[in-house]
Design an enzyme around this catalytic site. Structure first.
Site, PDB file in Angstrom:
ATOM      1  N   PHE A   1       0.952  -1.213  -0.059  1.00  0.00           N
ATOM      2  CA  PHE A   1      -0.027   0.024   0.153  1.00  0.00           C
ATOM      3  C   PHE A   1       0.731   1.359  -0.089  1.00  0.00           C
ATOM      4  O   PHE A   1       0.240   2.233  -0.313  1.00  0.00           O
ATOM      5  CB  PHE A   1      -1.003   0.006   1.075  1.00  0.00           C
ATOM      6  N   LYS A   2       1.934   1.076   0.380  1.00  0.00           N
ATOM      7  CA  LYS A   2       3.177   2.466   0.392  1.00  0.00           C
ATOM      8  C   LYS A   2       3.165   2.991  -0.806  1.00  0.00           C
ATOM      9  O   LYS A   2       3.550   4.118  -1.162  1.00  0.00           O
ATOM     10  CB  LYS A   2       4.431   1.979   0.946  1.00  0.00           C
ATOM     11  N   ASP A   3       3.042   2.159  -1.957  1.00  0.00           N
ATOM     12  CA  ASP A   3       2.960   2.708  -3.379  1.00  0.00           C
ATOM     13  C   ASP A   3       2.046   3.718  -3.736  1.00  0.00           C
ATOM     14  O   ASP A   3       2.414   4.863  -4.605  1.00  0.00           O
ATOM     15  CB  ASP A   3       2.892   1.593  -4.441  1.00  0.00           C
TER      16      ASP A   3
END
Length: 480
Positions: free
Chosen positions: A124-126
């Site tokens: 999810f950091k993308d």
């Protein structure tokens, strides 16, 4: 739109582009807007149609535009379109949502999964890092300068940041990792990058040690200015702002009317992801509950149950099968406590500077603010164990849905707080990043996406470094 520090020692107000490059405030606090823009039903209805007509990036542009007024609107739209599209992510939806099978659904409104892990590094950091990379490149070109990124990762932030910054002009990255604390896949994603501007450093310690080193070096104003240090960790407001967008989009995709409430279940260790949900709720997005889920490192769950915030030592911080949440000092928690305490910087400093500095803890259980924390802010919480994760992953796999251990933690806690409204669980990563736990839960190796074939066998480049701010400064100074 102007921004202030939570510690507010100088009562300074600055613009977005300045805090984008600065990361941490000079007084050691975190930046927040002077106030939160408010959403009304007409705006939400407009965004619902905009999502249908033009997609994720168009809604992201509108959300970000409420907080960014020092980048021309057309330029900001271009930044959003380059960050969030079907070439960078697995589909044009960018963040699809799916309702989980009825046999695993305890809530009349349904339990939903917001798919946040379809980006380049399967985490999810993308979602935030792709935007941050575009913002950095734009602002550096506009100013004709460079930046040295200093960050810390417990697993996914590092690879997402490095892939987002890779090949961009004027950017060097120094990323600290806790030695031996990440999964083999997470290590391979980062350490296989062979680029002279990407530097991976393994610290003898836990994530909190890495995070403390970043703050210590950032706190040296002269060194920070000389080497043009900036941050990609969620202490950077732009990270939180980017995450705010997917709360809005997930709400739009799950609801049918513009006043319909949902709840969000969020696995968290550093309070960054759920901080964006807190801000969305403060803006007026119809969120009933923010369900905070931790693993065995339950510092945040303990606070929301008892009012006591007690930082754990490195020896007390467990190495778990959801390693990205193996954190005992949640950086973004300061932003929430600032709001909780009525945005009073003196009361904030008493807790985060005086009491945490001397005692390693503070206690708000006797305050009027804590007594109304669920009513005013919607927070409820719970924790999950390794056994819970394995059981949840196995049960979901039998229903045809494979989730990673962090998402499993959120699912486990979400079921304890399910109500009549839809419950949206925020996915953390693709299961392939945590193969050992998936095999334990299902007996089957998770499928490896084609883009990651051969990754585990790739050569690795990483330097070991002492848990010492002076050593880190020397390392950086020798390379920029």
């Amino acid at each position: 739109m102007r921004y202030i520090s939570t510690r507010d020692l100088e009562s300074r107000q600055v613009g977005f582009s300045d805090i984008l490059l600065a990361g941490l405030a000079p007084d050691g606090g975190l930046y927040l807007p002077v106030d939160y823009p408010q959403l009304d039903r007409a705006t939400l209805a407009e965004w619902r149609q905009l999502l249908a007509d033009e997609g994720y990036a168009a809604v992201g542009h509108r959300v970000l535009g409420l907080y960014i007024d020092d980048i021309p609107s057309d330029d900001l739209l271009g930044i959003c379109r380059r960050a969030w599209n079907g070439q960078v992510f697995a589909s044009d939806d960018v963040v699809p949502v799916t309702r989980l099978p009825e046999s695993g659904d305890d809530a009349p409104g349904g339990i939903w999964l917001a798919h946040l892990s379809d980006g380049p590094t399967a985490a999810f950091k993308d979602m935030a890092m792709q935007l941050l990379g575009q913002l950095f490149e734009y602002e550096l070109a506009r100013r004709g300068t460079t930046i040295t990124i200093l960050g810390a990762t417990s697993g996914d932030t590092g690879s997402a940041a490095e892939y987002a910054m890779l090949g961009r002009q004027g950017i060097d990255v120094f990323m600290l990792t806790p030695a031996g604390r990440m999964t083999p896949f997470q290590q391979a994603q980062m350490f296989s990058i062979d680029d002279p501007h990407i530097h991976n450093l393994a610290v003898d310690g836990v994530f909190d040690d890495c995070q403390d080193l970043v703050k210590a070096v950032m706190g040296d104003a002269e060194f920070k200015q000389r080497h043009r240090l900036g941050a990609v960790n969620s202490i950077n407001w732009a990270r939180v702002l980017a995450q705010l967008v997917y709360y809005v989009v997930a709400w739009l995709r799950v609801t049918e009317s513009d006043d319909e409430q949902v709840s969000f279940a969020v696995p968290t260790g550093n309070f960054g992801n759920i901080c964006a949900g807190h801000i969305a709720r403060q803006m007026g997005l119809p969120i009933k509950h923010l369900v905070l889920a931790t693993n065995e490192n339950d510092v945040l769950d303990e606070f929301f149950r008892t009012g006591r915030y007690r930082v754990r030592s490195a020896a007390e911080t467990a190495a778990t099968s959801s390693p990205s949440m193996d954190i005992s000092k949640a950086s973004n928690f300061e932003r929430f406590v600032f709001d909780l305490l009525g945005r009073d910087p003196a009361r904030l400093r008493k807790r985060f500077v005086d009491q945490l500095g001397s005692d390693g803890e503070f206690d708000l259980s006797a305050t009027a603010e804590f007594a109304t924390i669920e009513q005013r802010f919607g927070f409820v919480s719970g924790s999950s164990s390794h056994a819970d994760r394995v059981m949840t992953i196995g049960a979901m796999a039998e229903e045809g849905v494979l989730v990673d251990p962090h998402t499993a933690d959120a699912l486990r806690v979400a079921r304890d707080h399910a109500g009549a409204e839809p419950m949206i669980v925020l996915e953390t990563a693709l299961p392939v990043k945590f193969a050992e736990t998936i095999v334990e839960a299902t007996g089957v190796e998770p499928q490896v996406p084609e883009r990651f074939a051969g990754l585990l066998q790739a050569p690795r480049k990483v330097d070991e470094i002492a848990n010492d701010a002076g050593a880190l400064k020397e390392y950086i100074a020798a390379r920029v």
